[in-house]
Design a protein around this motif. Structure first.
Motif, PDB file in Angstrom:
ATOM      1  N   LYS A 191      -2.509   1.111  -3.064  1.00 34.26           N
ATOM      2  CA  LYS A 191      -3.610   0.165  -3.062  1.00 34.26           C
ATOM      3  C   LYS A 191      -3.117  -1.181  -2.557  1.00 34.26           C
ATOM      4  O   LYS A 191      -1.913  -1.442  -2.496  1.00 34.26           O
ATOM      5  CB  LYS A 191      -4.209   0.009  -4.454  1.00 34.26           C
ATOM      6  CG  LYS A 191      -3.211  -0.406  -5.523  1.00 34.26           C
ATOM      7  CD  LYS A 191      -3.855  -0.429  -6.897  1.00 34.26           C
ATOM      8  CE  LYS A 191      -2.838  -0.823  -7.979  1.00 34.26           C
ATOM      9  NZ  LYS A 191      -3.452  -0.830  -9.326  1.00 34.26           N
ATOM     10  N   ALA A 192      -4.055  -2.021  -2.168  1.00 32.40           N
ATOM     11  CA  ALA A 192      -3.695  -3.333  -1.636  1.00 32.40           C
ATOM     12  C   ALA A 192      -4.859  -4.291  -1.819  1.00 32.40           C
ATOM     13  O   ALA A 192      -6.009  -3.879  -2.022  1.00 32.40           O
ATOM     14  CB  ALA A 192      -3.332  -3.220  -0.156  1.00 32.40           C
ATOM     15  N   TYR A 249       0.835  -1.206   0.000  1.00 29.79           N
ATOM     16  CA  TYR A 249       0.000   0.000   0.000  1.00 29.79           C
ATOM     17  C   TYR A 249       0.867   1.252   0.000  1.00 29.79           C
ATOM     18  O   TYR A 249       0.555   2.235  -0.672  1.00 29.79           O
ATOM     19  CB  TYR A 249      -0.924  -0.003   1.213  1.00 29.79           C
ATOM     20  CG  TYR A 249      -1.977   1.087   1.167  1.00 29.79           C
ATOM     21  CD1 TYR A 249      -3.218   0.857   0.582  1.00 29.79           C
ATOM     22  CD2 TYR A 249      -1.734   2.345   1.709  1.00 29.79           C
ATOM     23  CE1 TYR A 249      -4.189   1.836   0.539  1.00 29.79           C
ATOM     24  CE2 TYR A 249      -2.687   3.342   1.663  1.00 29.79           C
ATOM     25  CZ  TYR A 249      -3.911   3.082   1.077  1.00 29.79           C
ATOM     26  OH  TYR A 249      -4.857   4.083   1.021  1.00 29.79           O
ATOM     27  N   VAL A 292      -6.694  -2.345   4.502  1.00 27.16           N
ATOM     28  CA  VAL A 292      -5.305  -1.914   4.632  1.00 27.16           C
ATOM     29  C   VAL A 292      -5.204  -0.390   4.717  1.00 27.16           C
ATOM     30  O   VAL A 292      -4.369   0.148   5.446  1.00 27.16           O
ATOM     31  CB  VAL A 292      -4.459  -2.457   3.462  1.00 27.16           C
ATOM     32  CG1 VAL A 292      -3.001  -2.019   3.602  1.00 27.16           C
ATOM     33  CG2 VAL A 292      -4.541  -3.985   3.427  1.00 27.16           C
ATOM     34  N   ALA A 293      -6.081   0.308   4.006  1.00 27.15           N
ATOM     35  CA  ALA A 293      -6.066   1.771   4.055  1.00 27.15           C
ATOM     36  C   ALA A 293      -6.295   2.277   5.478  1.00 27.15           C
ATOM     37  O   ALA A 293      -5.815   3.358   5.846  1.00 27.15           O
ATOM     38  CB  ALA A 293      -7.126   2.336   3.114  1.00 27.15           C
TER      39      ALA A 293
END
Length: 250
Positions: free
Chosen positions: A26-27, A21, A44-45
């Motif tokens: 992004k992830a 990320y 994850v964010a």
């Protein structure tokens, strides 16, 4: 830094997600598995959240931080970055080399890859912290209820005489609440806040680990047996709390 228990990149799903990320913005899905609950997911964010997006307990803890700060289990460094930007001297510690790499990329000046419960730090940085942060269920790293006292003893050794540990957790008692107000808790069994987890990210599978959600009574009792004093300084909306722990006056 002494050698201790660090996570191999081959078995570090959270660190893999954090670093991806950080690099790409992004992830994929960070899956959380448990033998006790249904599969869950960590966005994850959320690990990169700003202060504006943090729950009130975390905002309270950050507002109380002063002096030299040690952020244990710093993850992506969201708390450390805020305090560093405020001008505080912050040391961010995590057992994941991948997470530590991401924190360095984010601009944190003092990042240490170590297991604070197993490693012995070298040099003056390792002692005399005015504030020790243990957030996002900081009691978790104790693993089980029996690990709470050893964890508190170890961490409290790093405090200045007037320093404090700011730690949060949740009381999972509500998961066992019946409609009639009774609880389905086996008082002769293991403590109800002991949970087992395993994380998976893409093809990276983490090893199972124990995680402790400690109700405040358990935490306060453990503190008392370790010569520490504690108090609740804030309570959340969902059986969670923030506690302040200090050395007892002699």
């Amino acid at each position: 830094m002494a050698k201790g228990t660090h996570i191999s990149a081959l078995h570090d799903p959270m660190g893999s997600a954090i670093l991806e990320y950080q690099k790409t913005g992004k992830a994929a899905k960070l899956r959380v598995l448990s033998s006790q609950f249904e599969e869950d997911e960590i966005p994850v964010a959320h690990l990169f959240r700003s202060e504006e997006d943090m729950p009130e307990l975390e905002k309270t803890a950050l507002s109380m931080a002063r002096g030299r700060v040690l952020d244990i289990g710093a993850g992506a460094g969201c708390h450390s970055i805020i305090l560093q930007e405020r001008g505080l001297e912050v040391t961010a510690v995590d057992i994941s080399p991948l997470s530590c790499e991401a924190m360095k990329m984010r601009g944190l000046r003092d990042v240490r890859c170590m297991d604070i419960l197993s490693d012995e730090g070298e040099g003056p940085w390792y002692h005399s912290f005015d504030t020790i942060l243990m957030l996002m269920n900081g009691t978790g790293i104790a693993g089980k209820a029996e690990g709470l006292k050893p964890m508190l003893r170890k961490v409290s050794e790093l405090l200045t005489p007037d320093g404090c540990i700011l730690i949060d957790s949740s009381d999972l008692q509500y998961l066992y609440l019946n409609e009639d107000g009774s609880f389905d808790i086996d008082l002769c069994g293991a403590y109800y806040g002991e949970v087992d987890y395993r994380m998976v990210y893409r093809n990276v599978k983490g090893k199972p680990f124990d995680w402790l959600y400690a109700d405040y009574s358990l935490l306060a009792t453990a503190c008392g047996k370790c010569g520490l004093k504690s108090e609740i300084v804030a309570e959340g909306d969902h059986y969670d709390y923030l506690a302040k722990i200090q050395l007892s006056s002699k």
